[in-house]
Scaffold this motif. Structure first.
Motif, PDB file in Angstrom:
ATOM      1  N   GLY A 170      74.070 -33.215 -16.650  1.00 40.27           N
ATOM      2  CA  GLY A 170      75.099 -33.427 -17.652  1.00 40.27           C
ATOM      3  C   GLY A 170      76.148 -32.325 -17.656  1.00 40.27           C
ATOM      4  N   LEU A 171      77.373 -32.725 -17.818  1.00 41.20           N
ATOM      5  CA  LEU A 171      78.482 -31.791 -18.019  1.00 41.20           C
ATOM      6  C   LEU A 171      78.911 -31.867 -19.485  1.00 41.20           C
ATOM      7  N   TYR A 172      79.246 -33.077 -19.953  1.00 46.80           N
ATOM      8  CA  TYR A 172      79.566 -33.308 -21.351  1.00 46.80           C
ATOM      9  C   TYR A 172      78.285 -33.181 -22.160  1.00 46.80           C
ATOM     10  N   PRO A 173      78.249 -32.551 -23.304  1.00 49.34           N
ATOM     11  CA  PRO A 173      79.323 -31.983 -24.097  1.00 49.34           C
ATOM     12  C   PRO A 173      79.484 -30.466 -23.939  1.00 49.34           C
ATOM     13  N   GLN A 174      78.926 -29.894 -22.874  1.00 52.85           N
ATOM     14  CA  GLN A 174      79.002 -28.444 -22.667  1.00 52.85           C
ATOM     15  C   GLN A 174      80.406 -28.070 -22.201  1.00 52.85           C
ATOM     16  N   GLN A 175      81.248 -27.630 -23.107  1.00 50.32           N
ATOM     17  CA  GLN A 175      82.653 -27.387 -22.806  1.00 50.32           C
ATOM     18  C   GLN A 175      82.851 -26.407 -21.656  1.00 50.32           C
ATOM     19  N   GLU A 176      82.025 -25.365 -21.576  1.00 48.95           N
ATOM     20  CA  GLU A 176      82.203 -24.399 -20.490  1.00 48.95           C
ATOM     21  C   GLU A 176      81.925 -25.026 -19.124  1.00 48.95           C
ATOM     22  N   ARG A 177      80.951 -25.911 -19.048  1.00 51.48           N
ATOM     23  CA  ARG A 177      80.669 -26.620 -17.785  1.00 51.48           C
ATOM     24  C   ARG A 177      81.809 -27.579 -17.458  1.00 51.48           C
ATOM     25  N   MET A 178      82.278 -28.286 -18.472  1.00 56.24           N
ATOM     26  CA  MET A 178      83.359 -29.248 -18.260  1.00 56.24           C
ATOM     27  C   MET A 178      84.619 -28.539 -17.759  1.00 56.24           C
ATOM     28  N   THR A 179      84.959 -27.442 -18.385  1.00 51.85           N
ATOM     29  CA  THR A 179      86.166 -26.693 -18.007  1.00 51.85           C
ATOM     30  C   THR A 179      86.040 -26.135 -16.596  1.00 51.85           C
ATOM     31  N   ALA A 180      84.878 -25.575 -16.277  1.00 50.95           N
ATOM     32  CA  ALA A 180      84.671 -25.001 -14.948  1.00 50.95           C
ATOM     33  C   ALA A 180      84.686 -26.082 -13.868  1.00 50.95           C
ATOM     34  N   MET A 181      84.064 -27.222 -14.138  1.00 50.72           N
ATOM     35  CA  MET A 181      84.053 -28.315 -13.154  1.00 50.72           C
ATOM     36  C   MET A 181      85.458 -28.864 -12.970  1.00 50.72           C
ATOM     37  N   ALA A 182      86.190 -28.999 -14.056  1.00 45.55           N
ATOM     38  CA  ALA A 182      87.579 -29.482 -13.965  1.00 45.55           C
ATOM     39  C   ALA A 182      88.397 -28.540 -13.090  1.00 45.55           C
ATOM     40  N   GLY A 183      88.172 -27.246 -13.226  1.00 46.71           N
ATOM     41  CA  GLY A 183      88.890 -26.268 -12.406  1.00 46.71           C
ATOM     42  C   GLY A 183      88.497 -26.356 -10.945  1.00 46.71           C
ATOM     43  N   LEU A 184      87.189 -26.443 -10.677  1.00 54.59           N
ATOM     44  CA  LEU A 184      86.709 -26.531  -9.290  1.00 54.59           C
ATOM     45  C   LEU A 184      87.294 -27.748  -8.588  1.00 54.59           C
ATOM     46  N   LEU A 185      87.340 -28.868  -9.288  1.00 55.59           N
ATOM     47  CA  LEU A 185      87.776 -30.125  -8.677  1.00 55.59           C
ATOM     48  C   LEU A 185      89.272 -30.397  -8.874  1.00 55.59           C
ATOM     49  N   ARG A 186      89.965 -29.484  -9.519  1.00 55.78           N
ATOM     50  CA  ARG A 186      91.410 -29.610  -9.759  1.00 55.78           C
ATOM     51  C   ARG A 186      91.748 -30.911 -10.499  1.00 55.78           C
ATOM     52  N   LEU A 187      90.968 -31.196 -11.539  1.00 59.53           N
ATOM     53  CA  LEU A 187      91.205 -32.407 -12.318  1.00 59.53           C
ATOM     54  C   LEU A 187      92.514 -32.271 -13.089  1.00 59.53           C
ATOM     55  N   PRO A 188      93.278 -33.348 -13.167  1.00 62.47           N
ATOM     56  CA  PRO A 188      94.523 -33.291 -13.943  1.00 62.47           C
ATOM     57  C   PRO A 188      94.234 -33.219 -15.441  1.00 62.47           C
ATOM     58  N   GLU A 189      95.213 -32.757 -16.187  1.00 59.76           N
ATOM     59  CA  GLU A 189      95.126 -32.729 -17.649  1.00 59.76           C
ATOM     60  C   GLU A 189      94.825 -34.135 -18.152  1.00 59.76           C
ATOM     61  N   GLY A 190      93.936 -34.237 -19.131  1.00 60.10           N
ATOM     62  CA  GLY A 190      93.610 -35.541 -19.699  1.00 60.10           C
ATOM     63  C   GLY A 190      92.468 -36.253 -18.998  1.00 60.10           C
ATOM     64  N   VAL A 191      91.878 -35.607 -17.989  1.00 61.62           N
ATOM     65  CA  VAL A 191      90.710 -36.174 -17.309  1.00 61.62           C
ATOM     66  C   VAL A 191      89.528 -35.262 -17.625  1.00 61.62           C
TER      67      VAL A 191
END
Length: 169
Positions: free
Chosen positions: A117-138
């Motif tokens: 699980g990534l959600y709802p752990q905000q720190e994991r979500m933010t770090a994964m979004a950064g690693l994968l270069r997710l766009p804003e709103g994803v």
């Protein structure tokens, strides 16, 4: 494979061989994920298929329970494009349904999987979004680690009749 066999023998697999997950199998898994139900049929999901060794090796630095990425040959990060959801907050359920479909399809193909699980752990979500270069709103929801299993799929009976209530508690 019979549907009920897949349901009853699906297990979290954390030990993998070094055999690659075929692109055709990845597509099959993603097709199964996209066949999931979603609130208002919004289908807010996006999927990031990860097969590059450097990215797989970086994931355990983000997720403390994803060490198996070091030996896995693939992973899928299930995400939601929040602007696509019709009923606010339901993206979590939609992505969970897609994740379960993906994992059952993996079992049907003899591919091992484990849901981290990534959600709802905000720190994991933010770090994964950064690693994968997710766009804003994803928003990243779940990490599904994949590979050919180096351990058995075992059937375990988890049925608990005392947890069933009829027509009320």
């Amino acid at each position: 494979m019979d549907l009920f066999e897949a349901l009853y023998t699906r297990r979290s697999i954390r030990s993998f061989t070094d055999a690659a997950v075929a692109e055709a199998d990845l597509e099959t898994l993603l097709r199964a994920a996209m066949a999931a139900p979603s609130a208002g049929n919004a289908q807010p999901w996006h999927f990031v298929a990860v097969t590059e060794r450097a990215v797989l090796d970086a994931i355990p630095g983000i997720h403390p329970y994803a060490a198996m990425c070091k030996t896995a040959q693939a992973a899928v990060v299930v995400c939601a494009e929040l602007a696509l959801e019709k009923y606010p907050g339901n993206w979590v359920l939609d992505c969970a349904a897609a994740t379960q479909n993906l994992m059952l399809a993996a079992r049907g193909l003899g591919i091992g999987s484990v849901w981290c699980g990534l959600y709802p752990q905000q720190e994991r979500m933010t770090a994964m979004a950064g690693l994968l270069r997710l766009p804003e709103g994803v928003a990243p929801h779940a990490l599904v680690v994949l590979g050919h299993p180096a351990q058995e799929f075992k059937k375990i009976d988890r049925f608990k009749p005392e947890r069933i209530h009829r027509n009320g508690w």
